[in-house]
Design a protein around this motif. Sequence first.
Motif, PDB file in Angstrom:
ATOM      1  N   THR A   1       0.869  -1.143  -0.100  1.00 37.48           N
ATOM      2  CA  THR A   1      -0.143  -0.195  -0.026  1.00 37.48           C
ATOM      3  C   THR A   1       0.818   1.358   0.035  1.00 37.48           C
ATOM      4  O   THR A   1       2.144   1.075   0.204  1.00 37.48           O
ATOM      5  CB  THR A   1      -1.091   0.070   1.240  1.00 37.48           C
ATOM      6  N   LEU A   2       0.117   2.534  -0.007  1.00 37.39           N
ATOM      7  CA  LEU A   2       0.964   3.639  -0.181  1.00 37.39           C
ATOM      8  C   LEU A   2       0.614   4.540   1.099  1.00 37.39           C
ATOM      9  O   LEU A   2      -0.671   4.571   1.231  1.00 37.39           O
ATOM     10  CB  LEU A   2       0.516   4.388  -1.452  1.00 37.39           C
TER      11      LEU A   2
ATOM     12  N   ALA B   1       0.212   9.699  -1.401  1.00 34.36           N
ATOM     13  CA  ALA B   1      -0.694   8.363  -1.622  1.00 34.36           C
ATOM     14  C   ALA B   1      -1.865   8.743  -2.314  1.00 34.36           C
ATOM     15  O   ALA B   1      -2.692   8.064  -3.074  1.00 34.36           O
ATOM     16  CB  ALA B   1      -0.921   7.572  -0.469  1.00 34.36           C
TER      17      ALA B   1
ATOM     18  N   GLU C   1      -3.343  10.123  -7.597  1.00 35.63           N
ATOM     19  CA  GLU C   1      -3.775   8.989  -8.574  1.00 35.63           C
ATOM     20  C   GLU C   1      -2.941   8.632  -9.700  1.00 35.63           C
ATOM     21  O   GLU C   1      -2.635   7.697 -10.047  1.00 35.63           O
ATOM     22  CB  GLU C   1      -5.240   9.490  -9.081  1.00 35.63           C
TER      23      GLU C   1
ATOM     24  N   LYS D   1      -0.072   6.626  -8.260  1.00 30.13           N
ATOM     25  CA  LYS D   1      -0.468   5.088  -7.737  1.00 30.13           C
ATOM     26  C   LYS D   1      -0.592   4.272  -9.115  1.00 30.13           C
ATOM     27  O   LYS D   1      -0.075   3.238  -9.053  1.00 30.13           O
ATOM     28  CB  LYS D   1      -2.005   5.340  -7.259  1.00 30.13           C
TER      29      LYS D   1
ATOM     30  N   GLU E   1       1.522   1.042  -9.879  1.00 34.16           N
ATOM     31  CA  GLU E   1       0.987  -0.192  -9.937  1.00 34.16           C
ATOM     32  C   GLU E   1       1.392  -0.970 -11.480  1.00 34.16           C
ATOM     33  O   GLU E   1       1.865  -1.887 -11.533  1.00 34.16           O
ATOM     34  CB  GLU E   1      -0.466  -0.088 -10.329  1.00 34.16           C
TER      35      GLU E   1
ATOM     36  N   VAL F   1      -2.272  -1.794  -5.774  1.00 28.54           N
ATOM     37  CA  VAL F   1      -1.879  -1.010  -4.587  1.00 28.54           C
ATOM     38  C   VAL F   1      -3.331  -1.274  -3.864  1.00 28.54           C
ATOM     39  O   VAL F   1      -4.351  -1.040  -4.326  1.00 28.54           O
ATOM     40  CB  VAL F   1      -1.525   0.291  -4.913  1.00 28.54           C
TER      41      VAL F   1
ATOM     42  N   GLU G   1      -5.782  -0.517  -1.138  1.00 26.38           N
ATOM     43  CA  GLU G   1      -6.522   0.913  -0.752  1.00 26.38           C
ATOM     44  C   GLU G   1      -6.814   0.739   0.812  1.00 26.38           C
ATOM     45  O   GLU G   1      -7.588  -0.115   0.973  1.00 26.38           O
ATOM     46  CB  GLU G   1      -7.781   1.206  -1.561  1.00 26.38           C
TER      47      GLU G   1
END
Length: 265
Positions: free
Chosen positions: A215-216, A221, A224, A227, A231, A238, A240
């Motif tokens: 995860t971030l 984080a 978008e 992210k 990925e 990742v 959520e």
Amino acid sequence: MKYFGGCDVGSTYTKAVILDENGKIAASTIMRSKINAEQSSRLAMSDCISQIGDISKPEDLKYIVGTGYGRNRVPFAQENISEISCHAMGVHVTDPMVKAIIDIGGQDIKGIAVAADGTVKNFAMNDKCAAGTGRFYEAMAHSFEMSLEEFSTLSLKAKNVIPITAQCTVFAESEVIALVGEGKAPEEIAAGIQMAVAKRCFVMAKKAGALGSITLSGGCAKNEGLKKAIEKVLKTKVVELSVDPQLMGALGAAEFARKKGGAKQ
């Protein structure tokens, strides 16, 4: 009801969380850090306390842990714990299945491998350069004359990626300005920025052995575009989190406070 606090004084934002004795979040806040870390911690904790009816000051909390860049300047904390340990614990109590974290803060990137009990198995940190950090993204958004929120989604519109070769924030900003001046598509430049940062995050995660269910955490984080780029680089989704990822350090600090303060488990 007993309450326990965590205060995460970061270089860019200060976060605070108050947990009740059962581990439920009773209050939380995120605010821009002041130049003085002590002032930041007081403002953040006061805002949290104002959300709870039966306490009025930090001394009313059973135990408080400070963390983050300014953790030594939280005057009402009984102790301070590193942000690496607190992010690991915060993610663990949010989702115990997550075993790896990429934490992107205002000034550094960390890869963290999490043990089954929420402690840190291993970590790697890039703290010698601002490239890829929150400060870096602020500079990039400024180059595009956009808000951070606007910039975070810009790359999602790109059909191609224009590579960004500069690693230094200053040189990267100059490179971006030159590309914009050449008439290159802003979304494709943004995609190149996101991919460059994602690759840097991958290196930190790999060094720490922080792979698998990942995860971030941290303010970035919420980016978008980043992210999606992570990925793509990691070739995995990742996870959520159900709690704001920017609160993970403060949440972990509050959980440590709950354990050390004698709450019922």
